[in-house]
Scaffold this motif. Structure first.
Motif, PDB file in Angstrom:
ATOM      1  N   LEU A  33      -0.666  -4.392   4.709  1.00 44.28           N
ATOM      2  CA  LEU A  33       0.097  -5.431   5.386  1.00 44.28           C
ATOM      3  C   LEU A  33       1.502  -4.903   5.690  1.00 44.28           C
ATOM      4  N   TYR A  34       1.747  -4.568   6.961  1.00 43.19           N
ATOM      5  CA  TYR A  34       3.029  -4.006   7.379  1.00 43.19           C
ATOM      6  C   TYR A  34       4.033  -5.142   7.579  1.00 43.19           C
ATOM      7  N   GLU A  35       4.984  -5.238   6.684  1.00 48.35           N
ATOM      8  CA  GLU A  35       5.919  -6.357   6.707  1.00 48.35           C
ATOM      9  C   GLU A  35       6.886  -6.277   7.888  1.00 48.35           C
ATOM     10  N   ASN A  36       7.211  -5.044   8.338  1.00 44.85           N
ATOM     11  CA  ASN A  36       8.125  -4.890   9.472  1.00 44.85           C
ATOM     12  C   ASN A  36       7.573  -5.554  10.727  1.00 44.85           C
ATOM     13  N   PHE A  37       6.251  -5.391  10.916  1.00 42.34           N
ATOM     14  CA  PHE A  37       5.629  -5.811  12.171  1.00 42.34           C
ATOM     15  C   PHE A  37       4.717  -7.026  12.024  1.00 42.34           C
ATOM     16  N   LYS A  38       4.590  -7.499  10.768  1.00 39.05           N
ATOM     17  CA  LYS A  38       3.676  -8.610  10.488  1.00 39.05           C
ATOM     18  C   LYS A  38       2.277  -8.329  11.043  1.00 39.05           C
ATOM     19  N   LYS A  39       1.817  -7.105  10.785  1.00 38.60           N
ATOM     20  CA  LYS A  39       0.478  -6.694  11.214  1.00 38.60           C
ATOM     21  C   LYS A  39      -0.325  -6.226  10.004  1.00 38.60           C
ATOM     22  N   ILE A  54      -1.878  10.879  11.827  1.00 44.52           N
ATOM     23  CA  ILE A  54      -0.463  10.513  11.697  1.00 44.52           C
ATOM     24  C   ILE A  54       0.227  10.273  13.039  1.00 44.52           C
ATOM     25  N   LYS A  55      -0.538  10.326  14.126  1.00 40.55           N
ATOM     26  CA  LYS A  55       0.044  10.095  15.449  1.00 40.55           C
ATOM     27  C   LYS A  55       0.018   8.626  15.856  1.00 40.55           C
ATOM     28  N   TYR A  56      -0.560   7.758  15.007  1.00 39.26           N
ATOM     29  CA  TYR A  56      -0.634   6.334  15.363  1.00 39.26           C
ATOM     30  C   TYR A  56      -0.359   5.454  14.145  1.00 39.26           C
ATOM     31  N   PHE A  57      -0.109   4.157  14.388  1.00 37.57           N
ATOM     32  CA  PHE A  57       0.161   3.206  13.316  1.00 37.57           C
ATOM     33  C   PHE A  57      -1.115   2.882  12.531  1.00 37.57           C
ATOM     34  N   GLY A  58      -0.945   2.677  11.225  1.00 40.78           N
ATOM     35  CA  GLY A  58      -2.077   2.275  10.383  1.00 40.78           C
ATOM     36  C   GLY A  58      -2.965   3.455  10.050  1.00 40.78           C
ATOM     37  N   ALA A  59      -3.821   3.252   9.057  1.00 42.72           N
ATOM     38  CA  ALA A  59      -4.707   4.331   8.638  1.00 42.72           C
ATOM     39  C   ALA A  59      -5.689   4.696   9.749  1.00 42.72           C
ATOM     40  N   HIS A  62       1.293  -4.215   0.296  1.00 37.19           N
ATOM     41  CA  HIS A  62       2.421  -4.506   1.168  1.00 37.19           C
ATOM     42  C   HIS A  62       3.114  -3.191   1.534  1.00 37.19           C
ATOM     43  N   VAL A  63       3.324  -2.985   2.833  1.00 34.29           N
ATOM     44  CA  VAL A  63       3.846  -1.708   3.328  1.00 34.29           C
ATOM     45  C   VAL A  63       5.050  -1.941   4.234  1.00 34.29           C
ATOM     46  N   LYS A  64       6.061  -1.071   4.089  1.00 34.48           N
ATOM     47  CA  LYS A  64       7.168  -1.022   5.036  1.00 34.48           C
ATOM     48  C   LYS A  64       7.182   0.356   5.687  1.00 34.48           C
TER      49      LYS A  64
END
Length: 261
Positions: A13-19, A255-260, A80-82
């Motif tokens: 859960l990326y808190e910066n982007f709420k995604k 590592i070139k995109y968001f999320g695993a 929870h991830v930032k």
């Protein structure tokens, strides 16, 4: 080639982007192994909440067999991830129903149709690895950066491919540590070193591999990608040096995109 990925899953859960992104060490390895052209299944536990359905659907959509996933009453695990300048900062981990997960005899029968079982430190499988080992199924295990975890001593004797990560910078220390671990049973000990690449010890010599230069968007999943690539090489009959290269190449893709994934 087919691997059985077993153990933890979690929603990142990326808190910066709420995604929210599906993830978890064994889940990621399964998806990345499939991306390389292999086959994979995932065995673990999700809750009967919206995140549980999201997790199963996401894994299935990547072509991974989810027929052995357990749906339990309760909440799916969340991390929870930032994200700060491309680096992930891990916050609280809510284990949810994964705290109830345990390998069953039926699971082990399921694993017999695979070429290798892969799990990790948070998968709650260390007490049952010996049962898998008795069936003659090779085991890979990711100990992450927890070199001193009691799980290392508990699991290492049944592991064929032992993965660690280390960024301490003391080359002499990590080489001696790898030798000590190798004497406990693994065929190969592999340590990822972040920007310094990776090092591998096969009981005879140390091998090194660098990283593939690229723009880092999100480092989430880099280590799991490396593991999937390395194991894909092993099951393809490649030499250790080639397995390390496949791991590095696979990590550079992730590592070139968001999320695993």
């Amino acid at each position: 080639m087919k691997i059985a990925a077993v153990g933890d899953n979690c929603i990142d859960l990326y808190e910066n982007f709420k995604k929210a992104f599906p993830g978890g060490n064994p889940v990621n390895v399964a998806v990345y192994f499939k991306r390389l052209g292999g086959r994979a299944s995932y065995t673990g536990a999700v809750g009967d909440d919206e995140y549980g359905k999201f997790m199963i659907d996401a894994i299935r959509n990547k072509g991974v067999d989810v027929s052995n996933v357990k749906i339990l009453p309760g909440k799916t695990a969340i991390t929870h991830v930032k994200l700060v300048d491309g680096d992930r900062i891990l916050g609280d981990y809510e284990e949810g129903v994964m705290k109830e997960f345990k390998i069953s005899d039926e699971d082990i029968e399921f694993f017999k149709n695979h070429d290798l079982v892969v799990s990790g430190l948070w998968g709650r499988v260390e007490d049952d690895l010996h049962k898998i080992k008795k069936k003659g199924i090779p085991i890979a295990f990711d100990f992450a950066d927890k070199l001193d975890s009691p799980i290392v001593e508990k699991a290492i004797y049944d592991v064929d491919y032992a993965f660690f990560s280390y960024d301490g910078g003391d080359d002499d220390f990590i080489r001696e540590y790898m030798k000590k671990i190798h004497r406990k049973g693994p065929k190969v000990v592999i340590v990822t070193l972040g920007e310094k690449g990776s090092i591998c010890y096969d009981g005879t010599s140390f091998l090194y591999e660098g990283v593939i230069p690229c723009e880092v968007v999100d480092a989430m999943g880099a280590g799991d990608s490396y593991i999937a690539g390395f194991l894909f090489g092993i099951l393809s009959g490649k030499k250790i040096e080639e397995c390390m290269k496949i791991g590095a190449q696979n990590a550079s893709t992730t590592i070139k995109y968001f999320g695993a994934w």
